[in-house]
Structure formats: structure tokens, C-alpha cells
Design a protein around this motif. Structure first.
Motif, PDB file in Angstrom:
ATOM      1  N   ASP A  64      24.635  35.763  35.009  1.00 26.20           N
ATOM      2  CA  ASP A  64      25.352  35.808  33.734  1.00 26.20           C
ATOM      3  C   ASP A  64      26.040  37.156  33.532  1.00 26.20           C
ATOM      4  O   ASP A  64      27.151  37.230  33.011  1.00 26.20           O
ATOM      5  N   GLU A  84      29.096  37.234  35.823  1.00 25.46           N
ATOM      6  CA  GLU A  84      30.119  36.330  35.296  1.00 25.46           C
ATOM      7  C   GLU A  84      30.839  36.939  34.112  1.00 25.46           C
ATOM      8  O   GLU A  84      32.069  36.913  34.015  1.00 25.46           O
ATOM      9  N   THR A  85      30.078  37.524  33.206  1.00 25.08           N
ATOM     10  CA  THR A  85      30.668  38.172  32.024  1.00 25.08           C
ATOM     11  C   THR A  85      31.513  39.374  32.428  1.00 25.08           C
ATOM     12  O   THR A  85      32.593  39.576  31.911  1.00 25.08           O
ATOM     13  N   GLU A  86      30.996  40.143  33.393  1.00 24.76           N
ATOM     14  CA  GLU A  86      31.707  41.338  33.850  1.00 24.76           C
ATOM     15  C   GLU A  86      33.032  40.973  34.508  1.00 24.76           C
ATOM     16  O   GLU A  86      34.044  41.652  34.310  1.00 24.76           O
ATOM     17  N   SER A  87      33.055  39.894  35.276  1.00 30.03           N
ATOM     18  CA  SER A  87      34.286  39.503  35.980  1.00 30.03           C
ATOM     19  C   SER A  87      35.326  38.911  35.034  1.00 30.03           C
ATOM     20  O   SER A  87      36.507  38.894  35.342  1.00 30.03           O
ATOM     21  N   SER A  88      34.900  38.434  33.861  1.00 30.75           N
ATOM     22  CA  SER A  88      35.858  37.855  32.919  1.00 30.75           C
ATOM     23  C   SER A  88      36.450  38.887  31.983  1.00 30.75           C
ATOM     24  O   SER A  88      37.310  38.578  31.174  1.00 30.75           O
ATOM     25  N   VAL A  89      35.983  40.129  32.079  1.00 33.54           N
ATOM     26  CA  VAL A  89      36.495  41.190  31.173  1.00 33.54           C
ATOM     27  C   VAL A  89      37.742  41.806  31.764  1.00 33.54           C
ATOM     28  O   VAL A  89      37.955  41.946  32.903  1.00 33.54           O
TER      29      VAL A  89
END
Length: 183
Positions: free
Chosen positions: A175, A178-183
Motif C-alpha cells: 500500500d 502504491e500510494t508513493e507511485s501515484s503521487v
């Protein structure tokens, strides 16, 4: 050896024995102890013994206790620790920031980089944090850095002759990435 971690305003480094006095002063504040798991009173001897235990903890990969230093001032303002459970490949995030430095975002800033260290450098699968339910500020920090509320352990600890509830927050590596790559 403990690496140096750096944020915009902070340097996280290994503790040195010269930090014991300031650690004792900061951690010895009763208001801080009231909402954390720190012993009170927090003596200079306690601080020195705790700092002296760090090399073995780091060498055995049991814990990574970082001194949180205000950049440019070389001023100790708190502690950020990642305690590692190798058996279950997870880490417990534990911290305190001295009362004079509350409400400046330092806990959030330092937590973010230690979480990154835990997932990327220590390859942990999960990072979690226990927070006394009455410590609303720490609960907010956990949410700001991406940890999710997972539940409350009712009357989990006995603190100064009163049972205290403890909220548990957690984050999985998948998670986080995933969050880091969407920023």
C-alpha cells in the motif's frame, strides 16, 4: 551502523552519549510522559543507559533509534525509533518529540522518512504503531503519514494506576509503494 536520514528541516542520526542530557530534559517532561510509553521520572541515568544500548540493538537489527535533530541548530528535539520483528518481517514505529517542539510538523516529517527507511532499506512488509487513545495528536500524525487505524486495544496498558486504551495503526509495504507511485 545507523544511517543518516535527512528531511527538509531535520537530520535523523544515531544517538551519542552527549545527547543524554537533552534527551533527559525533553523526555522527562510530565506532559510528554502522560501520553507516551516513556517512564517517568526520566533520569539522566535512564537516558545514558538507553543510549548505551543502541549499538547492540542496531547491530542485531532489533531497533533503529534515531535522534531527531533540528537542522542548522544541531538541537535534539526528539526520538524516532523503528523496532524490528524479524520473525514477522514488520516494524513498530515509536517516537516522541519534546513539548517545546510540538505542533510544528516535526513528528510527521520524521515519521515519513523512517517509514520509507523501513520499507525500502529494511524491506519490511508492515509498519505499525501503538498510540494511547487519549493522544489525539499522535493519532493524527499516524494518519498523515499513511498508517490506517486498525482498532483499539481496550485497557491495554496500566499507566499511573489507570488502565489506558491503545489505538493501533498500520501500513503494508504494498500500500505504501502504491500510494508513493501515484503521487
Amino acid at each position: 551502523m545507523l544511517p543518516f536520514l535527512e528531511t527538509e528541516r531535520l537530520l535523523l542520526r544515531a544517538y551519542e552519549l552527549k545527547d543524554a542530557r537533552q534527551a533527559q530534559v525533553l523526555a522527562g517532561d510530565k506532559d510528554l510522559a502522560e501520553t507516551t510509553f516513556l517512564p517517568h521520572p526520566y533520569t539522566l541515568e535512564t537516558a545514558g543507559n538507553w543510549i548505551s544500548s543502541h549499538p547492540k540493538l542496531i547491530e542485531n537489527r532489533e531497533a533503529f533509534p534515531f535522534a531527531v535533530i533540528l537542522k542548522g541548530e544541531d538541537q535534539l528535539i526528539g526520538t524516532m525509533t523503528l523496532r524490528v520483528d524479524d520473525l514477522h518481517n514488520k516494524g513498530e514505529l515509536a517516537y516522541w518529540i519534546g513539548k517545546d517542539y510540538w505542533n510544528n510538523g516535526y513528528a510527521t516529517e520524521a515519521s515519513k522518512i523512517v517509514i520509507d527507511f523501513g520499507f525500502k532499506k529494511q524491506n519490511l512488509n508492515r509498519i505499525w504503531a501503538p498510540v494511547m487513545t487519549k493522544n489525539k495528536a499522535s493519532g493524527k500524525v499516524m494518519q498523515k503519514v499513511g498508517l490506517k487505524y486498525e482498532g483499539t486495544l481496550k485497557q491495554d496498558i496500566l499507566r499511573w494506576d489507570e488502565y489506558e486504551d491503545v489505538d493501533v495503526f498500520g501500513l503494508l509495504k504494498e500500500d505504501y509503494l502504491e500510494t508513493e507511485s501515484s503521487v
